[in-house]
Enzyme design. Structure first.
Site, PDB file in Angstrom:
ATOM      1  N   LYS A  24       7.304   8.066   2.156  1.00 32.01           N
ATOM      2  CA  LYS A  24       7.295   8.291   0.619  1.00 32.01           C
ATOM      3  C   LYS A  24       7.870   9.479   0.041  1.00 32.01           C
ATOM      4  O   LYS A  24       7.675  10.108  -0.965  1.00 32.01           O
ATOM      5  CB  LYS A  24       5.968   7.951  -0.229  1.00 32.01           C
ATOM      6  CG  LYS A  24       5.479   6.588   0.119  1.00 32.01           C
ATOM      7  CD  LYS A  24       4.098   6.345  -0.845  1.00 32.01           C
ATOM      8  CE  LYS A  24       3.536   5.110  -0.136  1.00 32.01           C
ATOM      9  NZ  LYS A  24       2.266   4.681  -1.047  1.00 32.01           N
ATOM     10  N   ASN A  52       1.241  -0.668  -1.886  1.00 27.81           N
ATOM     11  CA  ASN A  52       0.152  -1.637  -2.189  1.00 27.81           C
ATOM     12  C   ASN A  52       0.835  -2.968  -2.134  1.00 27.81           C
ATOM     13  O   ASN A  52       0.067  -3.832  -1.620  1.00 27.81           O
ATOM     14  CB  ASN A  52      -0.298  -1.445  -3.866  1.00 27.81           C
ATOM     15  CG  ASN A  52      -1.657  -2.137  -3.739  1.00 27.81           C
ATOM     16  OD1 ASN A  52      -2.324  -2.026  -2.835  1.00 27.81           O
ATOM     17  ND2 ASN A  52      -1.878  -2.506  -5.015  1.00 27.81           N
ATOM     18  N   PRO A  60       6.693   4.596  -5.822  1.00 29.79           N
ATOM     19  CA  PRO A  60       7.504   4.177  -4.996  1.00 29.79           C
ATOM     20  C   PRO A  60       7.300   4.052  -3.472  1.00 29.79           C
ATOM     21  O   PRO A  60       6.489   4.870  -3.117  1.00 29.79           O
ATOM     22  CB  PRO A  60       8.544   5.226  -5.103  1.00 29.79           C
ATOM     23  CG  PRO A  60       8.431   5.662  -6.500  1.00 29.79           C
ATOM     24  CD  PRO A  60       7.047   5.785  -6.612  1.00 29.79           C
ATOM     25  N   GLU A  61       7.565   2.687  -2.805  1.00 32.09           N
ATOM     26  CA  GLU A  61       7.311   2.618  -1.328  1.00 32.09           C
ATOM     27  C   GLU A  61       8.327   2.954  -0.675  1.00 32.09           C
ATOM     28  O   GLU A  61       9.529   3.499  -1.246  1.00 32.09           O
ATOM     29  CB  GLU A  61       6.738   1.366  -1.351  1.00 32.09           C
ATOM     30  CG  GLU A  61       5.582   0.755  -2.181  1.00 32.09           C
ATOM     31  CD  GLU A  61       4.733  -0.475  -1.688  1.00 32.09           C
ATOM     32  OE1 GLU A  61       4.867  -0.707  -0.443  1.00 32.09           O
ATOM     33  OE2 GLU A  61       3.901  -0.999  -2.413  1.00 32.09           O
ATOM     34  N   ARG A  66      -6.985   0.690  -4.691  1.00 30.26           N
ATOM     35  CA  ARG A  66      -5.724   0.045  -5.325  1.00 30.26           C
ATOM     36  C   ARG A  66      -6.262  -1.470  -4.887  1.00 30.26           C
ATOM     37  O   ARG A  66      -7.174  -1.798  -4.252  1.00 30.26           O
ATOM     38  CB  ARG A  66      -4.595   0.131  -4.063  1.00 30.26           C
ATOM     39  CG  ARG A  66      -4.277   1.903  -4.135  1.00 30.26           C
ATOM     40  CD  ARG A  66      -3.615   2.304  -5.608  1.00 30.26           C
ATOM     41  NE  ARG A  66      -2.435   1.477  -5.938  1.00 30.26           N
ATOM     42  CZ  ARG A  66      -1.158   1.770  -5.598  1.00 30.26           C
ATOM     43  NH1 ARG A  66      -0.950   2.693  -4.495  1.00 30.26           N
ATOM     44  NH2 ARG A  66      -0.447   1.063  -6.107  1.00 30.26           N
TER      45      ARG A  66
END
Length: 325
Positions: free
Chosen positions: A52, A222, A2-3, A315
């Site tokens: 986060k 990401n 989760p961002e 990533r």
């Protein structure tokens, strides 16, 4: 993972249904039994997100600190209020692999507090948000390996699979926060921008790595990294110290804008100025929501050059070699 927008939405759900209530805290799985015993029976007095990480305060003195990581999720159930975008979705929402939602014309509420009457139901909030079937009895039985259960007279929240779940003193919370970069929804805007600028302009690290560093700026993951860089037409490999001051300031302001949009809509919507039909499509499908993310090998929406994908910081990074070259 989760961002930032997802964790802010989770904090708002706690603020709406748990803050001000005495909470029964347990650990059905057993791995958090000691921490649950320390918090059990206390009143939740605050709920906040920074980047986060989620911070839940009890009795103005003790905090439950949670980082969902790659696999964590909160399940809410009971007389909870679901966001308009969740309620209309009938499916996953919020981030990477979501099916999304198509809003009715009058369903553009700003937050979970603006929808109508609560309903006794179950809502999962993690990388995606998923509104599930109504529950038949309250509280529902825990499902799976529930690390922590928070229970009031009307609502329950179950936590599964977090990377971090610890009880902290106010001093320990302050130490945790001191290590985090600024968050546009928490810090004073001018002070947050100044902190971000001060760090980035000193670093020889590529900007594509700096944006993912939670010590530099909080909440960017990401998806937002790729989209912020494209929106700024920035080569991901440029060292932070080589960027003009105004470019760095513009990145911070754009992150502020996108984070606010994400919290409002429950979607990582990174394309602006869409007409009504394009806006509906963007909310409904990830493929119509982003400039470059997850578009490796597809033509750039601006110049037609194929979007590249490479590994950066462990990533996948998506970018246009012409518009960002």
């Amino acid at each position: 993972m989760p961002e930032g927008h997802s964790v802010h939405r989770i904090a708002r759900q706690f603020a709406l249904h748990f803050v001000g209530h005495r909470v029964a805290v347990s650990s059905p799985q057993g791995r958090f039994a000691a921490g649950a015993s320390e918090l059990d029976g206390r009143e939740m007095t605050d709920a906040r997100a920074v980047g986060k990480q989620l911070f839940l305060e009890f009795d103005h003195s003790t905090w439950l600190c949670v980082h969902l990581g790659l696999y964590g999720a909160w399940d809410f159930a009971g007389d909870i209020t679901a966001d308009a975008t969740v309620a209309s979705a009938n499916g996953r929402m919020g981030q990477t692999n979501q099916r999304g939602t198509i809003l009715d014309e009058d369903a553009a509420e700003d937050s979970i507090a603006s929808i109508g009457a609560p309903r006794r139901t179950r809502l999962r909030m993690a990388e995606q948000e998923k509104l599930e079937a109504p529950i038949e009895s309250f509280p529902p039985e825990p499902i799976g390996a529930v690390r922590v259960r928070l229970l009031t007279d009307d609502a329950v929240a179950d936590l599964r699979g977090p990377t971090k779940c610890v009880v902290q003193s106010p001093e320990e919370v302050e130490a945790t926060l001191a290590k985090l970069g600024p968050d546009p929804l928490v810090d004073d805007p001018a002070e947050g921008e100044a902190r971000f600028l001060s760090v980035v302009r000193k670093k020889p690290t590529p900007i594509g790595l700096l944006l993912m560093d939670q010590n530099v700026v909080s909440g960017i993951g990401n998806v937002y990294r790729a989209e912020l860089l494209f929106r700024a037409r920035l080569d991901p490999h440029i060292p932070g110290k080589d960027l003009p001051e105004e470019t760095i300031r513009a990145l911070w302001r754009d992150w502020t804008h996108l984070l606010e949009v994400g919290v409002k809509t429950g979607q990582m919507l990174t394309m602006d100025d869409l007409d009504p039909e394009a806006y509906r499509k963007a909310l409904a499908h990830r493929d119509d929501r982003h400039w470059v993310y997850h578009r490796a090998g597809l033509p750039c929406r601006i110049c037609g050059t194929n979007i590249l994908m490479e590994e950066m910081g462990g990533r996948k990074l998506y970018w246009c070699p012409k518009d960002q070259g």
